[in-house]
Design an enzyme around this catalytic site. Structure first.
Site, short mmCIF file in Angstrom:
data_model
loop_
_atom_site.label_atom_id
_atom_site.label_comp_id
_atom_site.label_asym_id
_atom_site.label_seq_id
_atom_site.Cartn_x
_atom_site.Cartn_y
_atom_site.Cartn_z
N ARG B 51 -42.63 -95.65 6.11
CA ARG B 51 -43.87 -96.41 6.12
C ARG B 51 -44.43 -96.65 4.73
O ARG B 51 -44.79 -97.77 4.38
CB ARG B 51 -44.95 -95.67 6.92
CG ARG B 51 -45.12 -96.12 8.32
CD ARG B 51 -45.69 -95.00 9.10
NE ARG B 51 -44.85 -93.83 8.90
CZ ARG B 51 -43.66 -93.67 9.51
NH1 ARG B 51 -43.24 -94.56 10.36
NH2 ARG B 51 -42.93 -92.62 9.28
N THR B 52 -44.53 -95.60 3.94
CA THR B 52 -45.21 -95.74 2.65
C THR B 52 -44.46 -96.72 1.76
O THR B 52 -45.04 -97.65 1.20
CB THR B 52 -45.36 -94.37 1.96
OG1 THR B 52 -45.98 -93.48 2.88
CG2 THR B 52 -46.19 -94.48 0.72
N LYS B 80 -28.93 -87.05 -12.25
CA LYS B 80 -28.22 -86.61 -13.46
C LYS B 80 -29.07 -85.66 -14.29
O LYS B 80 -28.70 -85.30 -15.40
CB LYS B 80 -27.86 -87.83 -14.32
CG LYS B 80 -26.98 -88.85 -13.61
CD LYS B 80 -26.85 -90.10 -14.49
CE LYS B 80 -26.24 -91.24 -13.70
NZ LYS B 80 -26.46 -92.53 -14.37
N ARG B 101 -43.25 -91.59 -5.27
CA ARG B 101 -43.26 -90.41 -4.38
C ARG B 101 -42.30 -89.39 -4.93
O ARG B 101 -41.19 -89.74 -5.38
CB ARG B 101 -42.86 -90.80 -2.96
CG ARG B 101 -42.58 -89.55 -2.12
CD ARG B 101 -42.47 -89.83 -0.67
NE ARG B 101 -43.76 -90.19 -0.13
CZ ARG B 101 -44.01 -90.27 1.17
NH1 ARG B 101 -43.06 -90.04 2.05
NH2 ARG B 101 -45.20 -90.61 1.59
N HIS B 129 -51.87 -87.47 -1.17
CA HIS B 129 -51.28 -88.71 -0.67
C HIS B 129 -52.42 -89.73 -0.53
O HIS B 129 -52.83 -90.07 0.57
CB HIS B 129 -50.61 -88.45 0.68
CG HIS B 129 -49.70 -89.54 1.14
ND1 HIS B 129 -49.53 -90.72 0.45
CD2 HIS B 129 -48.93 -89.64 2.23
CE1 HIS B 129 -48.68 -91.48 1.10
NE2 HIS B 129 -48.29 -90.85 2.18
#
Lengths: 139, 305
Positions: B51-52, B80, B101, B129
Site C-alpha cells: 500500500r505505502t 552490497k 522505508r 509511519h
C-alpha cells in the site's frame, strides 16, 4: 593524603563521590600523556565527600559530557599555579558521540559510523532520547 | 527544505491544510494532474510494502510526475553493504523528493543528515509511519467531521505498532479525544508514549486487555496486526497473534456509527464478514492514502495550482 597542586592545567572539582572514573573514561583521559590525578572520597564541607580530577595540561574539555554526568561539577582553570577561571557546567540539551544507543533495532546499531546523538527530552527527570529512534536513556 | 520524519514535524495547522488540500484533490482531481510535471519521486523501500509504496507512486503519477526506485533492499546497493546515507546522497542527484522505508528505526534521520532533497519517512521499523497517520487522520476527519469529542480505541500490537504510536502523538494535540488501549500485557503501549504524550498532556486514557468490554464506548476502533517481523522470538509471535479477532458478534455491542480502521494488511484480526458492515472503513482508508500523499508531495515540493 597529599597531591601536588598543578602549575598549569585543569581541576574538575565537586564531582559527586564515585563518579570520577566514569568521567575519566568518557573524557578519554586515559589517552593523555600528562599527569592526571583522581582523588576519590575527598572531604568536602559542602558535599560531605566528593571526587576531584586534576589534569596537568590545558586540554580541550567536552563540557557537555561533564554536565551530563554531573551538572554540579566546577571546572577550575589553573595558570602559573593560580586559579584564573572557574566554569560551572549544566545539563546539555544535546549529546553528540557520548552515549551509544542500546536499541538493537536502531540504525546506529547496524551503521556504527553514524554520529550518536541524544537530546534532552525531560530536564526534570534527566531523560535523554536517541535522536534517531527515540529510545530513552535515564541519567 | 522540509522533511517529514515524524507526524509531530507538522503543526496541527499544517495538518489541517493538508487535509483541506486532499479533500480538494478528491473533489477536483483534474485540477492537479500536471502539478508535478517533470518532477521525480524516488521510492527507496529497503523493506517490502504494498500500500505505502504503490500509493506514493500513484500519488506522484496522478500529479503528473514520474517515479523511480526499488522495492526491497536486495535489489539496491544496500545488499552490497552501502550505507543509508550514501544511497540517499546518490539518489538526491536523480530525484526531486524521496520516500523511504527502512526496517531500522531512525534510518530516515540518518538520511536527512546528508540529503539535499526532501525526505519522507514511509516507515522506519517499529518507530514512526507519519504518512499512514496522515491517511488515518484524513479518514477520521472525513468520517467524524473534526478532531474532537470522540473515543478512539487502539487494539492489538500497541508495542511495535508504529501506526499506533504516530496516530496517538497526532491526536494528543487536539482536545476532547478519549483514548482506550486494548492489548495483551506483552504488547502494551510503550511507557515513553504513556509518560511523554498521555500523562504529560493530562489526556484521558485507559488500558485494558478486553476488546469485548471496551467496544460499546468506542466511536473509532483502530485494529492492528501482530507483526511477525517485529518479534525476535517466533514462539512469542505464535502465542500472541490471535489474541483479538473482530467479528460480527463483537460488533453487535458497538455503536451504529462506529468507524472501523486498520492500516492493512490484515491477517485474521478482522474477520472477512466484517467487510460488508457499513462501519468498516479500512478500504476507504487505504484509498485516502493516495490523496493525502499527493497533498504532502505538493507541500514538500512547495507547489500549488
Amino acid at each position: 593524603m597529599k597531591i601536588d597542586s598543578i602549575q598549569n592545567g585543569i581541576v574538575l572539582d565537586h564531582i559527586k563521590a564515585g563518579r570520577s572514573m566514569e568521567i575519566y573514561k568518557l573524557l578519554g583521559l586515559d589517552r593523555l600523556d600528562c599527569s592526571v590525578a583522581i582523588i576519590k572520597n575527598a572531604r568536602s564541607t559542602q558535599m560531605g565527600k566528593k571526587d576531584i580530577i586534576k589534569i596537568a595540561d590545558r586540554i580541550d574539555l567536552n563540557l557537555d559530557v561533564l554536565g551530563f554526568v554531573d551538572p554540579g561539577i566546577t571546572v577550575d582553570i589553573i595558570e602559573d599555579g593560580k586559579l584564573v577561571q572557574k566554569k560551572h557546567v549544566q545539563l546539555p540539551e544535546k549529546l553528540v558521540n557520548v552515549l551509544k544507543c542500546k536499541n538493537p533495532r536502531c540504525i546506529t546499531s547496524s551503521e556504527p559510523h553514524l554520529r550518536s546523538m541524544f537530546v534532552l527530552t525531560d530536564r526534570e527527570k534527566r531523560v535523554y532520547s536517541c535522536a534517531y529512534c527515540d529510545t530513552r536513556y535515564h541519567r | 527544505m522540509r522533511n517529514l520524519l515524524n507526524i509531530t514535524d507538522l503543526s496541527t495547522g499544517e495538518i489541517d491544510e493538508l487535509i483541506a488540500l486532499a479533500e480538494d484533490i478528491i473533489a477536483h482531481p483534474e485540477t492537479y494532474q500536471d502539478v508535478c510535471r517533470r518532477k521525480k519521486l524516488a521510492t527507496l523501500f529497503f523493506e517490502p510494502s504494498t500500500r505505502t509504496r504503490l500509493s506514493f507512486e500513484a500519488a506522484m503519477l496522478d500529479l503528473g510526475g514520474s517515479v523511480l526506485g526499488f522495492s526491497e533492499a536486495q535489489s539496491s546497493s544496500a545488499a552490497k553493504g552501502e550505507t543509508v546515507g550514501d544511497t540517499v546522497r546518490v539518489v538526491c542527484g536523480y530525484a526531486d523528493i524521496i520516500a523511504m522505508r527502512h526496517p531500522k528505526e531512525g534510518a530516515p534521520f540518518a538520511a536527512v543528515q546528508v540529503a539535499s532533497k526532501p525526505v519522507i519517512n514511509a516507515g522506519d521499523g517499529g518507530h514512526n509511519h507519519p504518512t499512514q497517520t496522515l491517511t488515518d487522520l484524513l479518514t477520521i476527519h472525513r468520517e467524524r467531521g473534526a478532531f474532537r469529542d470522540f473515543t478512539i480505541g487502539f487494539c492489538g500490537d500497541l508495542k511495535f505498532g508504529r501506526t499506533v504510536h504516530s496516530l496517538v502523538s497526532a491526536l494528543a494535540r487536539y482536545t476532547g479525544i478519549r483514548f482506550v488501549f486494548i492489548s495483551p500485557e506483552e504488547l502494551r503501549l510503550p511507557r515513553y508514549i504513556v509518560d511523554n504524550t498521555l500523562k504529560r498532556n493530562n489526556l484521558p486514557y485507559i488500558e485494558t486487555t478486553s476488546l469485548e468490554s471496551a467496544i460499546p464506548d468506542l466511536d473509532v476502533l483502530y485494529m492492528t496486526r501482530v507483526q511477525r517481523e517485529r518479534f525476535f522470538n517466533e514462539a512469542d509471535y505464535i502465542r500472541l497473534k490471535d489474541t483479538y479477532i473482530l467479528d460480527c458478534d463483537k460488533l453487535e455491542r458497538a455503536k451504529p456509527d462506529l468507524c472501523i480502521l486498520h492500516p492493512l494488511p490484515r491477517v485474521n484480526e478482522i474477520a472477512v464478514e466484517v467487510d460488508e458492515d457499513p462501519r468498516a472503513k479500512y478500504f476507504e482508508q487505504a484509498a485516502n492514502g493516495k490523496f493525502i500523499r499527493m497533498a504532502l508531495i505538493m507541500k514538500l515540493l512547495e507547489l500549488s495550482v
